[in-house]
Design a protein around this motif. Sequence first.
Motif, mmCIF file in Angstrom:
data_model
loop_
_atom_site.group_PDB
_atom_site.id
_atom_site.type_symbol
_atom_site.label_atom_id
_atom_site.label_comp_id
_atom_site.label_asym_id
_atom_site.label_seq_id
_atom_site.Cartn_x
_atom_site.Cartn_y
_atom_site.Cartn_z
ATOM 1 N N THR A 196 0.856 -1.129 -0.017
ATOM 2 C CA THR A 196 0.144 -0.122 -0.136
ATOM 3 C C THR A 196 0.882 1.266 -0.118
ATOM 4 O OG1 THR A 196 -1.832 -1.299 1.214
ATOM 5 C CG2 THR A 196 -1.818 1.186 1.273
ATOM 6 N N GLY A 197 0.614 2.243 -0.874
ATOM 7 C CA GLY A 197 1.392 3.171 -0.948
ATOM 8 C C GLY A 197 2.316 3.252 -1.850
ATOM 9 N N GLN A 198 2.505 2.250 -2.749
ATOM 10 C CA GLN A 198 3.516 1.761 -3.952
ATOM 11 C C GLN A 198 3.541 3.235 -4.556
ATOM 12 O OE1 GLN A 198 3.962 -1.664 -6.373
ATOM 13 N NE2 GLN A 198 3.009 -0.355 -8.085
ATOM 14 N N VAL A 210 17.003 18.197 -5.037
ATOM 15 C CA VAL A 210 16.620 18.548 -3.789
ATOM 16 C C VAL A 210 14.897 18.489 -3.758
ATOM 17 C CG1 VAL A 210 18.472 20.249 -3.208
ATOM 18 C CG2 VAL A 210 16.470 21.073 -4.315
ATOM 19 N N GLU A 211 14.538 18.020 -4.923
ATOM 20 C CA GLU A 211 12.942 18.186 -4.970
ATOM 21 C C GLU A 211 12.299 17.187 -4.048
ATOM 22 O OE1 GLU A 211 9.885 16.741 -8.296
ATOM 23 O OE2 GLU A 211 11.513 17.992 -9.047
ATOM 24 N N ARG A 212 12.973 15.825 -3.733
ATOM 25 C CA ARG A 212 12.234 14.943 -2.919
ATOM 26 C C ARG A 212 13.115 14.107 -2.292
ATOM 27 N NH1 ARG A 212 8.505 10.959 -5.253
ATOM 28 N NH2 ARG A 212 9.449 9.735 -3.634
ATOM 29 N N SER A 213 12.744 13.496 -1.419
ATOM 30 C CA SER A 213 13.733 12.527 -0.602
ATOM 31 C C SER A 213 13.098 10.959 -0.883
ATOM 32 C CB SER A 213 13.645 12.694 0.902
ATOM 33 O OG SER A 213 12.496 12.771 1.467
ATOM 34 N N SER A 214 13.442 10.269 -0.098
ATOM 35 C CA SER A 214 12.913 8.706 -0.433
ATOM 36 C C SER A 214 12.971 8.035 0.824
ATOM 37 C CB SER A 214 14.064 7.906 -1.321
ATOM 38 O OG SER A 214 13.624 6.742 -1.747
ATOM 39 N N THR A 215 12.181 6.722 0.828
ATOM 40 C CA THR A 215 12.044 6.048 2.028
ATOM 41 C C THR A 215 13.088 4.888 1.933
ATOM 42 O OG1 THR A 215 10.300 4.334 1.112
ATOM 43 C CG2 THR A 215 9.873 6.581 1.953
#
Length: 231
Positions: A196-198, A210-215
């Motif tokens: 869930t959340g893929q 710098v636009e986004r990070s990751s898990t």
Amino acid sequence: MGPGDAELLTLKAMRVLRAAPVVAYPAPLKGSGLARQIVESVLSDGLYRIEIAMRMRFNLDRTSAQTAYDRGAAAIATHLAAGRDVAVLCEGDPLFFGSFAYILARLGDRFPVEIVPGVNSIAACSAVLQQPFALLNDRVVIIPASRPAAEIEDALVKAESTAILKVGRHWDKVVRVLDRLDLRRQAWHIERASQTGQQVRSLATVEATVERSSTYFSMILVYRRGERWLR
């Protein structure tokens, strides 16, 4: 246990789980953790089972994890010595960056062990992208994102396909390497494959590092073979 979708559990894994009177699994300090969540539907059969939650901090300091595995192994050994089988849950495949390896190292020479292979994260991400990770004589490299940038760059240069695992806080470093090699258009970022959340995203659409990070549950797959595999 596979990458997250309970339907990716193998038939053998489900049979072993349902028959086990004791179930052990790594878990955060609070909550059940992903491995236990994956099998919730399998274990909700009304049967009583003893559960061993090996609680630890999931961070760079391995002290908490090693202590949890020591305690977990001791508890598992007690049940095994008493004649009770123990099923140890592990996300993905037990021996592909799997936490079960730490229990195996502690108990493998003392008790019989049966290892049930699972669907690993690279297989899950390749399926999401509908792209083969390896074909024919392809050179492939699997490298954690925590490795130095120079090592990641070397891997990308040498392989037709590269899997960069556990991107998490290393997002900026990895994307800078991809920029240096002009590989963004051939790279895909997948978070929580099959869960869930893929999320799936082409790095060609990311404007800046710098636009986004990751898990932690994420990887970047890079394909340098182009479309040669079609012919």
